[in-house]
Design a protein around this motif. Structure first.
Motif, PDB file in Angstrom:
ATOM      1  N   CYS A  98       0.826  -1.218   0.000  1.00 34.94           N
ATOM      2  CA  CYS A  98       0.000   0.000   0.000  1.00 34.94           C
ATOM      3  C   CYS A  98       0.856   1.262   0.000  1.00 34.94           C
ATOM      4  O   CYS A  98       0.435   2.301  -0.518  1.00 34.94           O
ATOM      5  CB  CYS A  98      -0.942   0.005   1.198  1.00 34.94           C
ATOM      6  N   TYR A 100       3.436   1.801  -1.727  1.00 31.70           N
ATOM      7  CA  TYR A 100       3.899   2.089  -3.081  1.00 31.70           C
ATOM      8  C   TYR A 100       2.760   2.366  -4.059  1.00 31.70           C
ATOM      9  O   TYR A 100       2.980   2.971  -5.111  1.00 31.70           O
ATOM     10  CB  TYR A 100       4.754   0.927  -3.597  1.00 31.70           C
ATOM     11  N   SER A 101       1.566   1.920  -3.743  1.00 32.86           N
ATOM     12  CA  SER A 101       0.455   2.144  -4.668  1.00 32.86           C
ATOM     13  C   SER A 101       0.059   3.615  -4.644  1.00 32.86           C
ATOM     14  O   SER A 101       0.291   4.322  -3.661  1.00 32.86           O
ATOM     15  CB  SER A 101      -0.744   1.270  -4.295  1.00 32.86           C
ATOM     16  N   CYS A 113       8.601   0.803  -8.129  1.00 31.73           N
ATOM     17  CA  CYS A 113       7.348   0.126  -7.787  1.00 31.73           C
ATOM     18  C   CYS A 113       7.304  -1.299  -8.321  1.00 31.73           C
ATOM     19  O   CYS A 113       6.867  -2.217  -7.623  1.00 31.73           O
ATOM     20  CB  CYS A 113       6.155   0.931  -8.299  1.00 31.73           C
ATOM     21  N   TYR A 117       6.848  -4.440  -5.845  1.00 26.85           N
ATOM     22  CA  TYR A 117       5.725  -5.365  -5.959  1.00 26.85           C
ATOM     23  C   TYR A 117       6.210  -6.780  -6.266  1.00 26.85           C
ATOM     24  O   TYR A 117       5.692  -7.758  -5.718  1.00 26.85           O
ATOM     25  CB  TYR A 117       4.759  -4.899  -7.049  1.00 26.85           C
ATOM     26  N   PHE A 229      -0.022  -4.809 -12.215  1.00 31.83           N
ATOM     27  CA  PHE A 229      -0.533  -4.322 -10.937  1.00 31.83           C
ATOM     28  C   PHE A 229      -0.154  -2.854 -10.747  1.00 31.83           C
ATOM     29  O   PHE A 229      -0.978  -2.037 -10.313  1.00 31.83           O
ATOM     30  CB  PHE A 229       0.025  -5.167  -9.799  1.00 31.83           C
ATOM     31  N   HIS A 230       1.085  -2.515 -11.082  1.00 37.09           N
ATOM     32  CA  HIS A 230       1.525  -1.121 -10.977  1.00 37.09           C
ATOM     33  C   HIS A 230       0.723  -0.226 -11.918  1.00 37.09           C
ATOM     34  O   HIS A 230       0.308   0.877 -11.526  1.00 37.09           O
ATOM     35  CB  HIS A 230       3.016  -1.024 -11.278  1.00 37.09           C
ATOM     36  N   THR A 233      -2.736   0.390 -10.290  1.00 39.34           N
ATOM     37  CA  THR A 233      -2.829   1.063  -8.994  1.00 39.34           C
ATOM     38  C   THR A 233      -2.090   2.396  -8.946  1.00 39.34           C
ATOM     39  O   THR A 233      -2.149   3.098  -7.930  1.00 39.34           O
ATOM     40  CB  THR A 233      -2.284   0.157  -7.874  1.00 39.34           C
ATOM     41  N   ALA A 234      -1.390   2.750 -10.026  1.00 42.25           N
ATOM     42  CA  ALA A 234      -0.714   4.047 -10.074  1.00 42.25           C
ATOM     43  C   ALA A 234      -1.731   5.147 -10.373  1.00 42.25           C
ATOM     44  O   ALA A 234      -2.866   4.878 -10.789  1.00 42.25           O
ATOM     45  CB  ALA A 234       0.384   4.031 -11.142  1.00 42.25           C
ATOM     46  N   GLN A 240      -6.451   7.275  -8.830  1.00 47.48           N
ATOM     47  CA  GLN A 240      -6.058   5.872  -8.737  1.00 47.48           C
ATOM     48  C   GLN A 240      -7.243   5.012  -9.175  1.00 47.48           C
ATOM     49  O   GLN A 240      -8.272   4.978  -8.514  1.00 47.48           O
ATOM     50  CB  GLN A 240      -5.643   5.522  -7.310  1.00 47.48           C
ATOM     51  N   SER A 243      -7.729   0.172  -6.252  1.00 47.68           N
ATOM     52  CA  SER A 243      -7.015  -0.042  -5.000  1.00 47.68           C
ATOM     53  C   SER A 243      -6.217  -1.334  -5.148  1.00 47.68           C
ATOM     54  O   SER A 243      -6.509  -2.148  -6.046  1.00 47.68           O
ATOM     55  CB  SER A 243      -7.994  -0.164  -3.837  1.00 47.68           C
ATOM     56  N   PRO A 244      -5.220  -1.587  -4.289  1.00 46.73           N
ATOM     57  CA  PRO A 244      -4.493  -2.856  -4.376  1.00 46.73           C
ATOM     58  C   PRO A 244      -5.411  -4.069  -4.296  1.00 46.73           C
ATOM     59  O   PRO A 244      -5.264  -5.022  -5.069  1.00 46.73           O
ATOM     60  CB  PRO A 244      -3.540  -2.799  -3.179  1.00 46.73           C
TER      61      PRO A 244
END
Length: 278
Positions: A98, A100-101, A113, A117, A229-230, A233-234, A240, A243-244
């Protein structure tokens, strides 16, 4: 408070030293061990990344010692950011994810990131410390090939690229590997596979070689997962999108339906870990 978000644009470079000293003082007062703020660690890692990037962009001949120096700089970044730390619980790993997101998309943040991850997801999957460090190194080096893509192409949205421009863009993962090898960085085959396969997927519709099946390596699958994923969530235009938890749930749902681009075991196992930790 520790935070992995970039330093405020209102903070001048001449103020960084005072800011970091202030952060250390506050953290010491709170009895936080090794009182170095995440902001300071990010700033230090950013400088290290720019230093080894300059070496990649330098066309001068490289000896093996220089390649080893780049490799050791990558390891020092991983150590400084504690990406290879053995966490005592799944919840602690989730808290780090969280941190890094919600970062902006820049060359530097993509390096950090994706490395983070990859390392954290690898710990969820039970990988050894050695393998976690290796895939984090792949994350730090995954996009250096973008330096050989024209800025005109790099600045365009995918939808606006011509077929020729898109074909050039799709070569950057392989160029990343070639740059690393040209600089004689002593990476393993696993790291090499992870770098050039981080834009591949299990459906065989990725790039640069549309791999699938047994040709899609363990490192490639996980780095591809971390990269996407990056992306999800970036921040995009200050927002954003996922969310993760929502991103991982999306991966899991699509994998179960047979429509996903990521490995089913990776998606379901990481989803279980995040669900228990959240």
């Amino acid at each position: 408070q520790t935070c992995a978000l970039p330093i405020s644009a209102n903070l001048r470079k001449t103020q960084l030293k005072q800011f970091f000293e202030y952060a250390r003082t506050i953290m010491s007062m709170r009895n936080i061990p090794f009182p170095i703020s995440m902001t300071e660690k990010f700033h230090r890692s950013k400088r290290a990344i720019y230093e080894f990037m300059a070496e990649f962009l330098n066309n001068a001949s490289t000896d093996y010692q220089e390649g080893k120096n780049i490799y050791e700089k990558c390891r020092s970044i991983i150590t400084d950011l504690e990406l290879n730390k053995d966490f005592s619980s799944d919840t602690e790993i989730f808290e780090e994810i969280c941190r890094y997101s919600g970062n902006i998309r820049t060359f530097y943040h993509d390096c950090i990131c994706v490395a983070a991850y990859s390392a954290y997801f690898a710990q969820y999957l039970g990988w050894t410390a050695e393998k976690r460090e290796a895939i984090a190194i792949a994350g730090l080096l995954h996009n250096i090939g973008l330096s050989q893509v024209s800025t005109v192409i790099g600045d365009k949205p995918f939808a606006d690229l011509s077929p020729d421009e898109f074909n050039e863009y799709k070569m950057y993962p392989e160029r990343s590997v070639n740059l690393v090898k040209r600089k004689k960085v002593p990476i393993s085959q696993d790291i090499s596979d992870g770098i050039w396969q981080h834009r591949e997927n299990i459906r065989g519709t990725g790039f640069p070689k549309a791999v699938q099946g047994k040709d899609f390596s363990e490192f490639g699958k996980l780095l591809s997962f971390a990269y996407r994923f990056h992306e999800m969530t970036a921040l995009r235009d200050g927002v954003q999108a996922y969310s993760p938890q929502a991103a991982i749930e999306d991966f899991r749902d699509k994998a179960l339906s047979g429509e996903g681009e990521h490995d089913l075991l990776i998606a379901t196992n990481i989803f279980k870990k995040l669900k228990a930790a959240a």
